[in-house]
Design a protein around this motif. Structure first.
Motif, mmCIF file in Angstrom:
data_model
loop_
_atom_site.group_PDB
_atom_site.id
_atom_site.type_symbol
_atom_site.label_atom_id
_atom_site.label_comp_id
_atom_site.label_asym_id
_atom_site.label_seq_id
_atom_site.Cartn_x
_atom_site.Cartn_y
_atom_site.Cartn_z
ATOM 1 N N GLY A 173 0.782 -1.311 -0.022
ATOM 2 C CA GLY A 173 -0.115 0.161 -0.066
ATOM 3 C C GLY A 173 0.806 1.197 -0.006
ATOM 4 O O GLY A 173 0.345 2.435 0.616
ATOM 5 N N LEU A 174 1.875 1.236 -0.648
ATOM 6 C CA LEU A 174 2.874 2.410 -0.726
ATOM 7 C C LEU A 174 3.142 2.743 -2.195
ATOM 8 O O LEU A 174 2.947 1.857 -2.963
ATOM 9 C CB LEU A 174 4.110 1.995 -0.166
ATOM 10 C CG LEU A 174 4.300 2.143 1.378
ATOM 11 C CD1 LEU A 174 5.638 1.743 1.870
ATOM 12 C CD2 LEU A 174 3.747 3.235 2.145
ATOM 13 N N THR A 175 3.748 3.995 -2.439
ATOM 14 C CA THR A 175 3.993 4.238 -3.857
ATOM 15 C C THR A 175 5.655 3.896 -3.936
ATOM 16 O O THR A 175 6.211 3.599 -2.709
ATOM 17 C CB THR A 175 4.198 5.649 -4.225
ATOM 18 O OG1 THR A 175 4.853 6.311 -3.154
ATOM 19 C CG2 THR A 175 2.702 6.148 -4.249
ATOM 20 N N ALA A 176 6.175 3.642 -5.050
ATOM 21 C CA ALA A 176 7.448 3.143 -5.044
ATOM 22 C C ALA A 176 8.798 3.514 -4.375
ATOM 23 O O ALA A 176 9.325 3.170 -3.673
ATOM 24 C CB ALA A 176 7.911 2.760 -6.595
ATOM 25 N N PRO A 177 8.729 5.098 -4.475
ATOM 26 C CA PRO A 177 9.729 5.833 -4.009
ATOM 27 C C PRO A 177 9.958 5.366 -2.194
ATOM 28 O O PRO A 177 11.041 4.955 -1.665
ATOM 29 C CB PRO A 177 9.729 6.955 -4.120
ATOM 30 C CG PRO A 177 8.825 7.018 -5.613
ATOM 31 C CD PRO A 177 7.982 5.943 -5.242
ATOM 32 N N PRO A 178 8.744 5.469 -1.421
ATOM 33 C CA PRO A 178 8.987 5.508 -0.039
ATOM 34 C C PRO A 178 9.027 3.882 0.280
ATOM 35 O O PRO A 178 9.748 3.400 1.110
ATOM 36 C CB PRO A 178 7.577 5.840 0.388
ATOM 37 C CG PRO A 178 6.851 6.100 -0.646
ATOM 38 C CD PRO A 178 7.582 6.189 -1.808
ATOM 39 N N CYS A 179 8.604 3.009 -0.390
ATOM 40 C CA CYS A 179 8.918 1.517 -0.391
ATOM 41 C C CYS A 179 10.340 1.237 -0.385
ATOM 42 O O CYS A 179 10.908 0.507 0.336
ATOM 43 C CB CYS A 179 7.990 0.869 -1.333
ATOM 44 S SG CYS A 179 8.235 -1.066 -1.073
ATOM 45 N N LEU A 180 10.793 1.649 -1.503
ATOM 46 C CA LEU A 180 12.305 1.437 -1.622
ATOM 47 C C LEU A 180 13.227 2.132 -0.468
ATOM 48 O O LEU A 180 14.229 1.443 -0.188
ATOM 49 C CB LEU A 180 12.830 2.203 -3.065
ATOM 50 C CG LEU A 180 14.258 1.845 -3.492
ATOM 51 C CD1 LEU A 180 14.637 0.421 -3.563
ATOM 52 C CD2 LEU A 180 14.613 2.296 -4.806
ATOM 53 N N ARG A 181 12.906 3.303 -0.156
ATOM 54 C CA ARG A 181 13.480 3.955 0.926
ATOM 55 C C ARG A 181 13.603 2.923 2.273
ATOM 56 O O ARG A 181 14.429 2.887 3.189
ATOM 57 C CB ARG A 181 12.831 5.128 1.407
ATOM 58 C CG ARG A 181 13.474 6.497 0.578
ATOM 59 C CD ARG A 181 13.193 7.813 1.101
ATOM 60 N NE ARG A 181 11.691 8.074 0.971
ATOM 61 C CZ ARG A 181 10.847 8.626 0.249
ATOM 62 N NH1 ARG A 181 11.691 8.856 -1.251
ATOM 63 N NH2 ARG A 181 9.803 8.714 0.309
ATOM 64 N N ARG A 182 12.315 2.336 2.467
ATOM 65 C CA ARG A 182 12.188 1.505 3.556
ATOM 66 C C ARG A 182 13.008 0.435 3.490
ATOM 67 O O ARG A 182 13.569 -0.141 4.307
ATOM 68 C CB ARG A 182 10.696 1.063 3.759
ATOM 69 C CG ARG A 182 9.825 2.085 4.493
ATOM 70 C CD ARG A 182 8.230 1.649 4.634
ATOM 71 N NE ARG A 182 7.398 2.664 5.010
ATOM 72 C CZ ARG A 182 6.928 2.270 6.301
ATOM 73 N NH1 ARG A 182 7.427 1.211 7.017
ATOM 74 N NH2 ARG A 182 6.261 3.423 6.864
ATOM 75 N N LEU B 213 15.983 -0.974 5.743
ATOM 76 C CA LEU B 213 15.972 -2.202 6.489
ATOM 77 C C LEU B 213 17.521 -3.077 6.188
ATOM 78 O O LEU B 213 17.979 -3.750 7.007
ATOM 79 C CB LEU B 213 14.763 -3.229 5.712
ATOM 80 C CG LEU B 213 13.515 -2.939 6.664
ATOM 81 C CD1 LEU B 213 12.436 -3.337 5.671
ATOM 82 C CD2 LEU B 213 13.385 -3.240 7.971
ATOM 83 N N GLU B 214 17.913 -2.757 4.913
ATOM 84 C CA GLU B 214 19.328 -3.373 4.404
ATOM 85 C C GLU B 214 20.314 -2.651 5.222
ATOM 86 O O GLU B 214 21.111 -3.458 5.770
ATOM 87 C CB GLU B 214 19.504 -3.264 2.988
ATOM 88 C CG GLU B 214 18.595 -4.016 2.193
ATOM 89 C CD GLU B 214 18.724 -3.616 0.529
ATOM 90 O OE1 GLU B 214 17.816 -4.256 -0.021
ATOM 91 O OE2 GLU B 214 19.065 -2.573 0.188
ATOM 92 N N GLN B 215 20.097 -1.457 5.269
ATOM 93 C CA GLN B 215 21.227 -0.603 6.036
ATOM 94 C C GLN B 215 21.369 -1.006 7.410
ATOM 95 O O GLN B 215 22.473 -0.933 8.085
ATOM 96 C CB GLN B 215 21.452 0.921 5.985
ATOM 97 C CG GLN B 215 21.576 1.229 4.677
ATOM 98 C CD GLN B 215 21.432 2.684 4.220
ATOM 99 O OE1 GLN B 215 20.618 3.412 4.912
ATOM 100 N NE2 GLN B 215 21.838 3.132 3.161
ATOM 101 N N ALA B 216 20.270 -1.423 8.083
ATOM 102 C CA ALA B 216 20.288 -1.649 9.539
ATOM 103 C C ALA B 216 20.518 -3.100 9.646
ATOM 104 O O ALA B 216 20.898 -3.491 10.840
ATOM 105 C CB ALA B 216 18.697 -1.435 10.054
ATOM 106 N N GLY B 217 20.660 -3.878 8.764
ATOM 107 C CA GLY B 217 21.075 -5.137 8.933
ATOM 108 C C GLY B 217 19.870 -6.142 9.297
ATOM 109 O O GLY B 217 20.073 -7.414 9.141
#
Length: 153
Positions: free
Chosen positions: A30-39, A43-47
């Motif tokens: 239920g998001l648009t692509a840019p905020p989803c990619l940021r999330r 999640l990747e950067q946080a490990g």
């Protein structure tokens, strides 16, 4: 990192299909692509997301034998435990290594082309390794469940 409902949905969906496009993932949560990619990047950067991989069929790649080996060491001093972990990390057929508490120090998941190959790994790389007291192994007959990841609720 605190995970909200959408983060958990993203993780659950990516565990099921790590090749899902960001556009499809965004639609499903239920998001648009840019905020989803940021999330996803956060999640990747946080490990939380450690990587992506293809799940391959071992039999089709010439490794139909799976064995679990329970290894006991003579010494459980931290340097000896670390030395054993370094030793098995260099054995490509050892696919998993978990340190345990109790009578057994480590359990290893090992794949092999055949029983002769497994025996060679056992005798030349495991039982002869420094500090190894004993190795008990069990051949897998059948696997009824193999699920990657963790249950995300």
């Amino acid at each position: 990192m605190t995970l909200d409902r959408i983060d958990r949905q993203i993780l659950a969906l990516l565990q099921e299909d790590g090749r899902m496009t960001n556009v499809e993932l965004a639609e499903r949560v239920g998001l648009t692509a840019p905020p989803c990619l940021r999330r996803v990047r956060a999640l990747e950067q946080a490990g939380v997301i450690r990587g992506y991989h293809a799940e391959c069929d071992p039999s089709q790649l010439g490794f139909p034998i799976t064995v679990f080996a329970m290894v006991s060491l003579r010494s459980q001093a931290e340097q000896d435990l670390a030395a054993f972990e370094t030793h098995v990390a260099a054995i490509p057929e050892v696919r998993e290594c978990h340190m345990l508490n109790g009578e057994i120090d480590f359990i290893l998941k090992i794949v092999a082309a055949d029983l002769e190959s497994f025996q060679r790994i056992l005798t030349t790389k495991l039982t002869s390794a420094p500090n190894v007291a004993s190795v008990k192994s069990s051949l897998t007959i059948r696997s009824s469940k193999s699920q990657v990841g963790v249950p995300i609720g």
